[in-house]
Design a protein around this motif. Structure first.
Motif, PDB file in Angstrom:
ATOM      1  N   ILE A  69      44.774  45.097  45.151  1.00 30.82           N
ATOM      2  CA  ILE A  69      44.013  43.738  45.246  1.00 30.82           C
ATOM      3  C   ILE A  69      45.160  42.695  44.466  1.00 30.82           C
ATOM      4  CG2 ILE A  69      42.001  45.048  45.056  1.00 30.82           C
ATOM      5  CD1 ILE A  69      41.555  44.175  42.315  1.00 30.82           C
ATOM      6  N   GLY A  70      44.599  41.518  44.981  1.00 27.80           N
ATOM      7  CA  GLY A  70      45.459  40.198  44.673  1.00 27.80           C
ATOM      8  C   GLY A  70      45.369  39.407  45.683  1.00 27.80           C
ATOM      9  N   GLY A  71      45.889  38.062  45.515  1.00 28.47           N
ATOM     10  CA  GLY A  71      46.493  37.197  46.729  1.00 28.47           C
ATOM     11  C   GLY A  71      45.101  37.011  47.488  1.00 28.47           C
ATOM     12  N   SER A  72      43.764  36.954  46.812  1.00 28.53           N
ATOM     13  CA  SER A  72      42.581  36.661  47.567  1.00 28.53           C
ATOM     14  C   SER A  72      42.157  35.224  47.743  1.00 28.53           C
ATOM     15  CB  SER A  72      41.469  37.633  46.675  1.00 28.53           C
ATOM     16  OG  SER A  72      41.340  36.852  45.695  1.00 28.53           O
ATOM     17  N   ALA A  73      41.282  35.244  48.558  1.00 27.03           N
ATOM     18  CA  ALA A  73      40.641  34.032  48.786  1.00 27.03           C
ATOM     19  C   ALA A  73      39.215  33.955  48.216  1.00 27.03           C
ATOM     20  CB  ALA A  73      40.526  33.610  50.354  1.00 27.03           C
ATOM     21  N   CYS A 125      45.886  46.619  40.332  1.00 28.98           N
ATOM     22  CA  CYS A 125      45.521  45.114  40.254  1.00 28.98           C
ATOM     23  C   CYS A 125      46.837  44.380  40.048  1.00 28.98           C
ATOM     24  CB  CYS A 125      44.839  45.003  39.188  1.00 28.98           C
ATOM     25  SG  CYS A 125      43.414  45.799  39.002  1.00 28.98           S
ATOM     26  N   ASP A 126      47.047  43.179  40.615  1.00 27.36           N
ATOM     27  CA  ASP A 126      48.234  42.385  40.538  1.00 27.36           C
ATOM     28  C   ASP A 126      48.425  41.603  39.236  1.00 27.36           C
ATOM     29  OD1 ASP A 126      46.223  40.611  41.135  1.00 27.36           O
ATOM     30  OD2 ASP A 126      47.694  39.119  42.159  1.00 27.36           O
ATOM     31  N   VAL A 127      47.230  41.592  38.359  1.00 25.68           N
ATOM     32  CA  VAL A 127      46.996  40.852  37.238  1.00 25.68           C
ATOM     33  C   VAL A 127      46.052  41.740  36.388  1.00 25.68           C
ATOM     34  CG1 VAL A 127      47.280  38.570  38.141  1.00 25.68           C
ATOM     35  CG2 VAL A 127      45.193  39.639  37.718  1.00 25.68           C
ATOM     36  N   THR A 128      45.964  41.561  34.902  1.00 21.75           N
ATOM     37  CA  THR A 128      45.265  42.447  34.020  1.00 21.75           C
ATOM     38  C   THR A 128      44.039  41.209  33.321  1.00 21.75           C
ATOM     39  OG1 THR A 128      46.847  41.669  32.303  1.00 21.75           O
ATOM     40  CG2 THR A 128      47.092  43.614  33.359  1.00 21.75           C
ATOM     41  N   VAL A 137      41.089  31.076  36.138  1.00 24.33           N
ATOM     42  CA  VAL A 137      42.573  30.904  36.060  1.00 24.33           C
ATOM     43  C   VAL A 137      42.898  30.979  37.574  1.00 24.33           C
ATOM     44  CG1 VAL A 137      44.637  32.502  35.675  1.00 24.33           C
ATOM     45  CG2 VAL A 137      42.888  32.514  34.106  1.00 24.33           C
ATOM     46  N   PHE A 138      42.182  31.623  38.569  1.00 21.54           N
ATOM     47  CA  PHE A 138      42.713  31.762  39.949  1.00 21.54           C
ATOM     48  C   PHE A 138      41.922  31.175  40.950  1.00 21.54           C
ATOM     49  CE2 PHE A 138      43.974  35.531  37.784  1.00 21.54           C
ATOM     50  CZ  PHE A 138      45.319  35.478  37.762  1.00 21.54           C
ATOM     51  N   GLY A 139      40.755  30.462  40.245  1.00 22.31           N
ATOM     52  CA  GLY A 139      39.793  29.643  41.224  1.00 22.31           C
ATOM     53  C   GLY A 139      40.208  28.300  41.973  1.00 22.31           C
ATOM     54  N   PRO A 140      41.226  27.744  40.954  1.00 22.65           N
ATOM     55  CA  PRO A 140      41.985  26.452  41.501  1.00 22.65           C
ATOM     56  C   PRO A 140      42.653  26.721  42.706  1.00 22.65           C
ATOM     57  CG  PRO A 140      41.687  26.554  39.095  1.00 22.65           C
ATOM     58  CD  PRO A 140      41.071  27.820  39.449  1.00 22.65           C
ATOM     59  N   GLN A 141      43.529  27.850  42.824  1.00 24.39           N
ATOM     60  CA  GLN A 141      44.239  27.900  43.653  1.00 24.39           C
ATOM     61  C   GLN A 141      43.833  28.406  45.112  1.00 24.39           C
ATOM     62  OE1 GLN A 141      46.723  31.106  41.757  1.00 24.39           O
ATOM     63  NE2 GLN A 141      45.948  32.820  43.090  1.00 24.39           N
ATOM     64  N   LYS A 142      42.429  28.802  44.757  1.00 22.42           N
ATOM     65  CA  LYS A 142      41.636  29.299  46.157  1.00 22.42           C
ATOM     66  C   LYS A 142      40.785  28.006  46.465  1.00 22.42           C
ATOM     67  CE  LYS A 142      41.461  33.828  43.904  1.00 22.42           C
ATOM     68  NZ  LYS A 142      40.503  35.014  43.599  1.00 22.42           N
ATOM     69  N   GLY A 143      41.074  26.702  45.828  1.00 20.25           N
ATOM     70  CA  GLY A 143      40.353  25.641  46.462  1.00 20.25           C
ATOM     71  C   GLY A 143      39.177  25.424  45.472  1.00 20.25           C
ATOM     72  N   GLY A 146      39.302  40.998  36.468  1.00 26.31           N
ATOM     73  CA  GLY A 146      39.244  39.561  37.117  1.00 26.31           C
ATOM     74  C   GLY A 146      40.219  39.493  38.181  1.00 26.31           C
ATOM     75  N   ALA A 147      40.849  40.649  38.485  1.00 22.17           N
ATOM     76  CA  ALA A 147      41.823  40.334  39.816  1.00 22.17           C
ATOM     77  C   ALA A 147      41.029  40.339  40.911  1.00 22.17           C
ATOM     78  CB  ALA A 147      42.642  41.731  39.836  1.00 22.17           C
ATOM     79  N   ALA A 148      41.644  39.405  41.655  1.00 30.63           N
ATOM     80  CA  ALA A 148      40.899  39.058  43.088  1.00 30.63           C
ATOM     81  C   ALA A 148      39.616  39.000  42.996  1.00 30.63           C
ATOM     82  CB  ALA A 148      41.106  40.362  44.014  1.00 30.63           C
ATOM     83  N   GLY A 149      39.228  37.776  42.262  1.00 36.84           N
ATOM     84  CA  GLY A 149      37.915  37.136  42.185  1.00 36.84           C
ATOM     85  C   GLY A 149      36.919  38.111  41.685  1.00 36.84           C
ATOM     86  N   GLY A 150      37.338  39.123  40.816  1.00 35.37           N
ATOM     87  CA  GLY A 150      36.303  40.053  40.341  1.00 35.37           C
ATOM     88  C   GLY A 150      36.331  41.452  41.073  1.00 35.37           C
TER      89      GLY A 150
HETATM   90  O1  DGY Z   1      43.406  37.112  43.997  1.00 38.27           O
HETATM   91  C1  DGY Z   1      43.562  36.747  43.075  1.00 38.27           C
HETATM   92  O2  DGY Z   1      42.641  36.060  42.460  1.00 38.27           O
HETATM   93  C2  DGY Z   1      44.996  36.565  42.143  1.00 38.27           C
HETATM   94  O3  DGY Z   1      46.153  37.139  43.090  1.00 38.27           O
HETATM   95  C3  DGY Z   1      44.800  37.461  40.973  1.00 38.27           C
HETATM   96  O4  DGY Z   1      44.474  38.588  41.190  1.00 38.27           O
END
Ligand code: DGY
Ligand code: ATP
Length: 378
Positions: A133-137, A194-197, A209-215, A250-254
């Motif tokens: 998991i990771g790189g999610s929208a 997971c890609d993050v901890t 942390v990752f919401g903004p990069q998903k828009g 919290g990886a990939a939006g929970g």
């Molecule tokens: O998908 C995501 O939210 C990031 O890659 C962190 O897991």
């Protein structure tokens, strides 16, 4: 001699598979007769499956799923040679990369497609699922995925939520029922790389942390964070599981936390998982030396770091590990104190940008240097 090469990626410079190939070439340049086993490492994010397929750990099979906005798409899962293990990469379905910029909005996206891919994996009759998991929208705590696998969610009036659950729906969830979970999941071990901890919510959580990069706008981040908190409370009350501060929750939006709560999954280090798939321990049993590496070696948070996982597992069989690194940060000796056999900087005289641009070529030379030295000392 026999050498196992198990590098992580050199971020911004060289992918793990290419690094492993370069190291192998260097080993052979120093000792033409050397046996070399390649075990490149990957984290659970985008490209997880591709790197496992390229490394030969699993074979890709095409499956039908949906993207984070529920449009049909064809994706791939991986199946191991013995047919027992399936690899499912979240980003193949719910990846941010499949959405155009204006479509990115974690209030409106779902991990439903991940659930469909897990279903496809179960249809193959596997006994283990490895979920990267990771790189999610998405930021739906894996509720869309759980729903596709039979979990029911209720609104505050006690009505079943029939629509696909998206990030924006989390704050409406007041109850859940896991009794309808796909029966084939029983007896199937699910491990999540997971890609993050990050924890589930709060300042270090998925939304902030990752919401903004998903828009997500600042207001959307606050709404998503509140939704994650709400569902974590429902899970705690109804399933008796506390997932809020699990590293990787919290990886990939929970999705990390959701996989634990709904699917009984374990969150593990991507490195351990990949080394298992690669048969690393068997390969090391009769090896003389292990080479690993990453872009930057420092002495902080050594715990789950791929190079340290490699070193720990090799050391358990009394095989030394040397890390080939682009550069060092703070206190790299701490890694040696913690069990790494040593480290070799690729090209100490070069500027960072030049070293990064020439990583693969420098890895050949560095591996050859280390092996020549090793043979001399024997
Ligand atoms: O998908 C995501 O939210 C990031 O890659 C962190 O897991
Ligand atoms: N060939 C190289 N020469 C010099 N520096 C490099 C080279 N390759 C990568 N780096 C440096 O290492 C950094 C990345 O480090 P690394 O690959 O260890 O990833 P990380 O995100 O820091 O750690 P981790 O993968 O453990 O999470 C790059 O940003 C760059 O500064």
């Amino acid at each position: 001699m026999k050498v196992v090469v198990a590098p992580d990626s050199y971020k911004d410079a060289c992918a793990a598979v290419a690094a492993a190939e370069a190291m192998a070439a260097g080993v052979r340049a120093a000792d033409a007769g050397a046996a070399v086993v390649l075990c490149p490492i990957a984290d659970g994010g985008e490209g997880f499956l591709a790197s496992l397929v390229r490394a030969g750990y699993v074979e890709a099979r095409s499956v039908a799923t949906v993207d984070a906005r529920m449009r049909e798409r064809s994706a791939e899962i991986g199946v191991s040679g013995d047919g027992q293990t399936a690899v499912v990469e979240l980003a193949q379905a719910a990846g941010l990369e499949h959405l155009a910029r204006e479509e990115r909005d974690p209030l409106c996206t779902s991990t439903r497609g991940v659930g469909l891919m897990i279903r496809a994996a179960l249809e193959q009759g596997v006994t283990e699922v490895v979920l990267g998991i990771g790189g999610s929208a998405t930021n739906d705590l894996g509720c869309g995925c759980a729903q596709a696998l039979g979990v029911r969610f209720f609104d505050p009036d006690g009505r079943v939520i029939e629509d696909v659950i998206r990030g924006g729906d989390l704050k409406q969830i007041a109850g859940l029922d896991v009794s309808g979970l796909d029966e084939r999941l029983r007896g199937v071990r699910i491990r999540v790389a997971c890609d993050v901890t990050n924890p589930l919510y709060g300042p270090e959580g998925a939304a902030a942390v990752f919401g903004p990069q998903k828009g997500a706008s600042p207001a959307a981040v606050a709404e998503l964070d509140e939704g994650l908190r709400n569902v974590a409370g429902v899970i705690e009350r109804e399933l008796g599981r506390s997932i809020a501060s699990l590293p990787g929750s919290g990886a990939a939006g929970g999705m990390g936390g959701g996989a634990v709560a709904f699917l009984g999954a374990e969150l593990v280090s991507g490195a351990d998982l990949v080394l298992d798939l690669a048969g690393f321990d068997d390969a090391v049993a009769d090896a003389d030396l292990v080479l690993t590496g990453e872009g930057k070696l420092d002495g902080q948070s050594l715990g789950g770091k791929a190079v340290m996982v490699v070193a720990r597992r090799a050391r358990a069989q009394r095989v030394p590990t040397v890390a080939l690194v682009g550069c060092v940060g703070d206190r790299p000796e701490a890694a040696v104190d913690a069990g790494l056999g040593g480290y070799e900087i690729l090209a100490p005289g070069l500027s960072a940008s030049e070293s990064m641009a020439r990583t693969a070529e420098l890895l050949v030379d560095a591996a050859a240097r280390v092996v020549s030295r090793f043979l001399k000392q024997r």
